[in-house]
Motif scaffolding. Structure first.
Motif, mmCIF file in Angstrom:
data_model
loop_
_atom_site.group_PDB
_atom_site.id
_atom_site.type_symbol
_atom_site.label_atom_id
_atom_site.label_comp_id
_atom_site.label_asym_id
_atom_site.label_seq_id
_atom_site.Cartn_x
_atom_site.Cartn_y
_atom_site.Cartn_z
ATOM 1 N N THR A 165 3.491 15.373 77.587
ATOM 2 C CA THR A 165 3.532 14.687 78.879
ATOM 3 C C THR A 165 3.336 15.713 79.999
ATOM 4 O OG1 THR A 165 5.892 15.024 79.248
ATOM 5 C CG2 THR A 165 5.260 13.094 77.919
ATOM 6 N N SER A 166 3.289 15.213 81.244
ATOM 7 C CA SER A 166 3.099 16.115 82.389
ATOM 8 C C SER A 166 4.333 16.996 82.618
ATOM 9 C CB SER A 166 2.791 15.313 83.645
ATOM 10 O OG SER A 166 3.855 14.419 83.893
ATOM 11 N N LYS A 167 5.441 16.638 81.986
ATOM 12 C CA LYS A 167 6.663 17.455 82.101
ATOM 13 C C LYS A 167 6.659 18.643 81.131
ATOM 14 C CE LYS A 167 10.327 14.375 83.700
ATOM 15 N NZ LYS A 167 11.477 13.608 83.177
ATOM 16 N N ALA A 168 5.713 18.668 80.226
ATOM 17 C CA ALA A 168 5.648 19.757 79.238
ATOM 18 C C ALA A 168 5.072 21.003 79.898
ATOM 19 C CB ALA A 168 4.807 19.330 78.038
ATOM 20 N N LYS A 169 5.963 21.870 80.366
ATOM 21 C CA LYS A 169 5.517 23.097 81.054
ATOM 22 C C LYS A 169 5.497 24.295 80.102
ATOM 23 C CE LYS A 169 5.599 21.466 85.442
ATOM 24 N NZ LYS A 169 5.296 20.038 85.182
ATOM 25 N N TYR A 170 6.230 24.166 79.012
ATOM 26 C CA TYR A 170 6.340 25.252 78.027
ATOM 27 C C TYR A 170 6.328 24.665 76.615
ATOM 28 C CZ TYR A 170 7.970 28.084 81.955
ATOM 29 O OH TYR A 170 8.059 28.748 83.147
ATOM 30 N N GLU A 198 10.566 31.585 69.706
ATOM 31 C CA GLU A 198 9.550 32.120 70.611
ATOM 32 C C GLU A 198 9.059 31.006 71.526
ATOM 33 O OE1 GLU A 198 8.073 34.276 72.175
ATOM 34 O OE2 GLU A 198 9.057 36.003 71.316
ATOM 35 N N GLY A 199 8.249 31.365 72.499
ATOM 36 C CA GLY A 199 7.746 30.351 73.415
ATOM 37 C C GLY A 199 6.561 30.839 74.217
ATOM 38 N N ILE A 242 5.089 34.199 66.181
ATOM 39 C CA ILE A 242 6.220 33.769 65.349
ATOM 40 C C ILE A 242 5.750 33.193 64.001
ATOM 41 C CG2 ILE A 242 6.262 31.570 66.630
ATOM 42 C CD1 ILE A 242 9.261 31.415 66.168
ATOM 43 N N LYS A 243 6.485 33.567 62.961
ATOM 44 C CA LYS A 243 6.109 33.214 61.578
ATOM 45 C C LYS A 243 6.882 32.012 61.047
ATOM 46 C CE LYS A 243 4.991 37.982 60.307
ATOM 47 N NZ LYS A 243 5.366 39.127 59.462
ATOM 48 N N SER A 244 6.339 31.393 60.015
ATOM 49 C CA SER A 244 7.020 30.331 59.240
ATOM 50 C C SER A 244 7.699 29.309 60.161
ATOM 51 C CB SER A 244 8.034 30.947 58.268
ATOM 52 O OG SER A 244 7.393 31.876 57.423
ATOM 53 N N ILE A 245 6.865 28.612 60.923
ATOM 54 C CA ILE A 245 7.349 27.703 61.979
ATOM 55 C C ILE A 245 7.791 26.355 61.399
ATOM 56 C CG2 ILE A 245 6.634 26.419 64.053
ATOM 57 C CD1 ILE A 245 4.616 28.787 64.523
ATOM 58 N N VAL A 246 9.009 25.925 61.762
ATOM 59 C CA VAL A 246 9.511 24.618 61.319
ATOM 60 C C VAL A 246 9.719 23.644 62.476
ATOM 61 C CG1 VAL A 246 10.628 25.345 59.179
ATOM 62 C CG2 VAL A 246 11.897 25.464 61.333
ATOM 63 N N ARG A 247 9.712 24.157 63.699
ATOM 64 C CA ARG A 247 9.987 23.290 64.845
ATOM 65 C C ARG A 247 9.129 23.672 66.036
ATOM 66 N NH1 ARG A 247 15.366 23.492 63.670
ATOM 67 N NH2 ARG A 247 15.210 21.808 62.153
ATOM 68 N N ILE A 248 8.596 22.654 66.708
ATOM 69 C CA ILE A 248 7.847 22.848 67.949
ATOM 70 C C ILE A 248 8.438 21.893 68.977
ATOM 71 C CG2 ILE A 248 5.575 22.596 69.077
ATOM 72 C CD1 ILE A 248 4.252 23.220 66.406
ATOM 73 N N ARG A 249 8.745 22.396 70.165
ATOM 74 C CA ARG A 249 9.367 21.553 71.184
ATOM 75 C C ARG A 249 8.669 21.766 72.524
ATOM 76 N NH1 ARG A 249 13.993 23.032 73.590
ATOM 77 N NH2 ARG A 249 14.011 24.739 72.114
ATOM 78 N N PHE A 250 8.277 20.668 73.162
ATOM 79 C CA PHE A 250 7.696 20.758 74.503
ATOM 80 C C PHE A 250 8.845 20.697 75.504
ATOM 81 C CE2 PHE A 250 4.370 18.942 71.807
ATOM 82 C CZ PHE A 250 3.273 19.721 72.159
ATOM 83 N N THR A 251 8.882 21.653 76.434
ATOM 84 C CA THR A 251 10.022 21.711 77.362
ATOM 85 C C THR A 251 9.563 21.828 78.809
ATOM 86 O OG1 THR A 251 10.198 24.123 77.333
ATOM 87 C CG2 THR A 251 11.396 22.932 75.614
ATOM 88 N N GLU A 252 10.467 21.446 79.700
ATOM 89 C CA GLU A 252 10.192 21.578 81.129
ATOM 90 C C GLU A 252 10.603 22.974 81.605
ATOM 91 O OE1 GLU A 252 11.804 18.263 83.288
ATOM 92 O OE2 GLU A 252 10.508 18.664 85.014
ATOM 93 N N GLU A 253 11.648 23.517 80.976
ATOM 94 C CA GLU A 253 12.163 24.840 81.357
ATOM 95 C C GLU A 253 11.655 25.907 80.390
ATOM 96 O OE1 GLU A 253 13.936 25.018 84.090
ATOM 97 O OE2 GLU A 253 14.098 22.824 84.298
ATOM 98 N N GLN A 254 11.588 27.129 80.890
ATOM 99 C CA GLN A 254 11.176 28.249 80.046
ATOM 100 C C GLN A 254 12.169 28.423 78.896
ATOM 101 O OE1 GLN A 254 9.809 31.970 81.994
ATOM 102 N NE2 GLN A 254 11.279 33.014 80.702
ATOM 103 N N TYR A 267 12.243 43.524 76.522
ATOM 104 C CA TYR A 267 11.292 42.548 75.990
ATOM 105 C C TYR A 267 11.272 41.316 76.875
ATOM 106 C CZ TYR A 267 12.157 45.672 72.112
ATOM 107 O OH TYR A 267 12.303 46.792 71.352
ATOM 108 N N GLY A 268 10.190 41.149 77.622
ATOM 109 C CA GLY A 268 10.079 40.029 78.545
ATOM 110 C C GLY A 268 9.618 38.760 77.849
ATOM 111 N N PHE A 269 9.644 37.661 78.585
ATOM 112 C CA PHE A 269 9.141 36.397 78.043
ATOM 113 C C PHE A 269 7.625 36.488 77.845
ATOM 114 C CE2 PHE A 269 7.085 32.268 78.772
ATOM 115 C CZ PHE A 269 7.667 31.516 77.757
ATOM 116 N N TYR A 270 6.933 37.115 78.785
ATOM 117 C CA TYR A 270 5.462 37.125 78.714
ATOM 118 C C TYR A 270 4.964 38.120 77.670
ATOM 119 C CZ TYR A 270 5.251 33.739 82.374
ATOM 120 O OH TYR A 270 5.387 32.571 83.057
ATOM 121 N N SER A 271 5.434 39.373 77.771
ATOM 122 C CA SER A 271 5.065 40.383 76.783
ATOM 123 C C SER A 271 3.565 40.460 76.495
ATOM 124 C CB SER A 271 5.852 40.176 75.489
ATOM 125 O OG SER A 271 7.199 40.533 75.706
ATOM 126 N N ASN A 272 2.788 40.428 77.579
ATOM 127 C CA ASN A 272 1.362 40.671 77.427
ATOM 128 C C ASN A 272 1.137 42.146 77.130
ATOM 129 O OD1 ASN A 272 0.394 38.004 78.120
ATOM 130 N ND2 ASN A 272 1.076 38.453 80.217
#
Ligand SMILES: Nc1nc2c(c(=O)[nH]1)N[C@H]1C(S)=C(S)[C@@H](COP(=O)(O)O)O[C@H]1N2
Ligand SMILES: [Mo]
Length: 323
Positions: A165-170, A198-199, A242-254, A267-272
């Protein structure tokens, strides 16, 4: 076959960098760090065999959509020098204990800000789609790197099918928790918090370079590399993949992320990947490339690991602030 990494490991990861990254983790004393791993043979065929449909699908993928010019790292090296703390903190632990983990059958639970949440089997997610192969550079925050051919699908294709949805920011990702099979998750040896999480920001996740891999070197991803399905984000430090993924969640907050929780200053969230932004305890200007034939070369690190087409995602951001 004898284990041939003990010597190389010291070359590949600056020793103090490696030790310090471990030392920040609770429950791991100096004794554990000093204990040297016995030399063991690594045999890929000790892995639990993948289902026939997956094996066939990955092996028959011929479409190579993205290529790195760099020589490809030997499969042996990419499958035996790993970071996958669920198996232990030493580079050889994942390949050594991979056979203890049975990733089949597999399900992923999708939830949060989307129209089509649900639990889907790996087969539901993958079997009806066409796969592609991509050769990507992988740059670990510890300043070593590899060049690996992955087989899979664009993350965008997968995510779009759940209709965010449009609320899925992350988008937040979670790895498996199964201490009976993943000895690094057993209390006594526990290191980071489980599950590994991870995110990504939604526009990062939707970038065409963000990839979900089910194959590697033309075969299903082995347990030590994140079977049966793992993320590959080539312009970010390896821990984002991230390895061996069992869950994916769309979130409004980071969402919270594992290494950021462990040490937010380092270790930052972005880690480019950014050669101009040193890690607080070591430089990121250069890397030790584990190349073809096991050859190790010190080379300059490139901005965004060379994937400069992602620069637009960050054009309004100060990248020394948003690390
Ligand atoms: N679940 C999980 N995913 C993970 C890790 C981990 O410990 N657990 N390590 C990360 C790190 S630090 C790196 S460098 C890459 C390594 O991927 P590879 O072993 O396939 O080369 O996986 C990343 N994904
Ligand atoms: Mo890493």
């Amino acid at each position: 076959m004898s284990y041939r990494f003990s010597e190389k490991e010291q070359n590949v990861t600056p020793k103090e960098a490696f030790l310090n990254r471990r030392q920040i983790m609770k429950g791991l004393g100096l004794a554990a760090i000093a204990a040297s791993a016995p030399k063991v043979a690594f045999s890929a065929d000790q892995n639990v065999p993948p289902p026939a449909w997956l094996d066939k699908k990955v092996r028959s993928t011929v479409y190579r959509s993205v290529k790195a010019d760099d020589p490809i790292t030997d499969a042996y090296d990419a499958k035996s020098y790993n970071n996958f703390y669920e198996f232990g903190t030493a580079k050889e632990d994942p390949s050594r204990y991979a056979h203890e983990f049975n990733p089949y059958p597999w399900e992923i639970e999708v939830s949060g800000e989307c129209e089509k949440p649900g639990k889907l089997s790996l087969e539901d997610l993958i079997s009806s789609r066409s796969l592609e192969e991509r050769i990507y550079r992988l740059r670990c925050v510890e300043a070593w790197s590899m060049v690996i051919p992955w087989t899979g699908i664009e993350l965008k294709t997968l995510l779009a099918s759940f209709q965010p949805t449009s609320k899925a920011k992350y988008v937040a990702f979670e790895s498996i928790v199964r201490p009976e099979e993943l000895r690094g998750q057993k209390g006594r040896f526990s290191t980071i918090e489980w599950p590994y999480i991870e995110g990504l920001r939604i526009d990062e996740a939707m970038h065409p370079l963000a990839f979900m891999a089910v194959g590697m070197y033309g075969e299903p991803v082995p347990a030590q590399n994140g079977a049966p399905i793992r993320l590959v984000v080539p312009w970010k430090y390896g821990f984002k993949s991230i390895k061996s993924i069992v869950r994916i969640r769309f979130t409004e907050e980071q969402p919270a992320t594992t290494w950021n929780l462990a040490n937010p200053r380092e270790y930052g969230f972005y880690s480019n990947v950014n050669p101009g932004q040193p890690h607080p305890r070591w430089s990121q200007a250069r890397e030790r490339r584990i190349g073809a034939g096991g050859k190790i070369e010190r080379i300059p690190t490139q901005m965004f690991n060379g994937y400069t087409e992602v620069a637009d995602l960050y054009k309004d951001m100060n990248l020394s602030e948003y690390i």
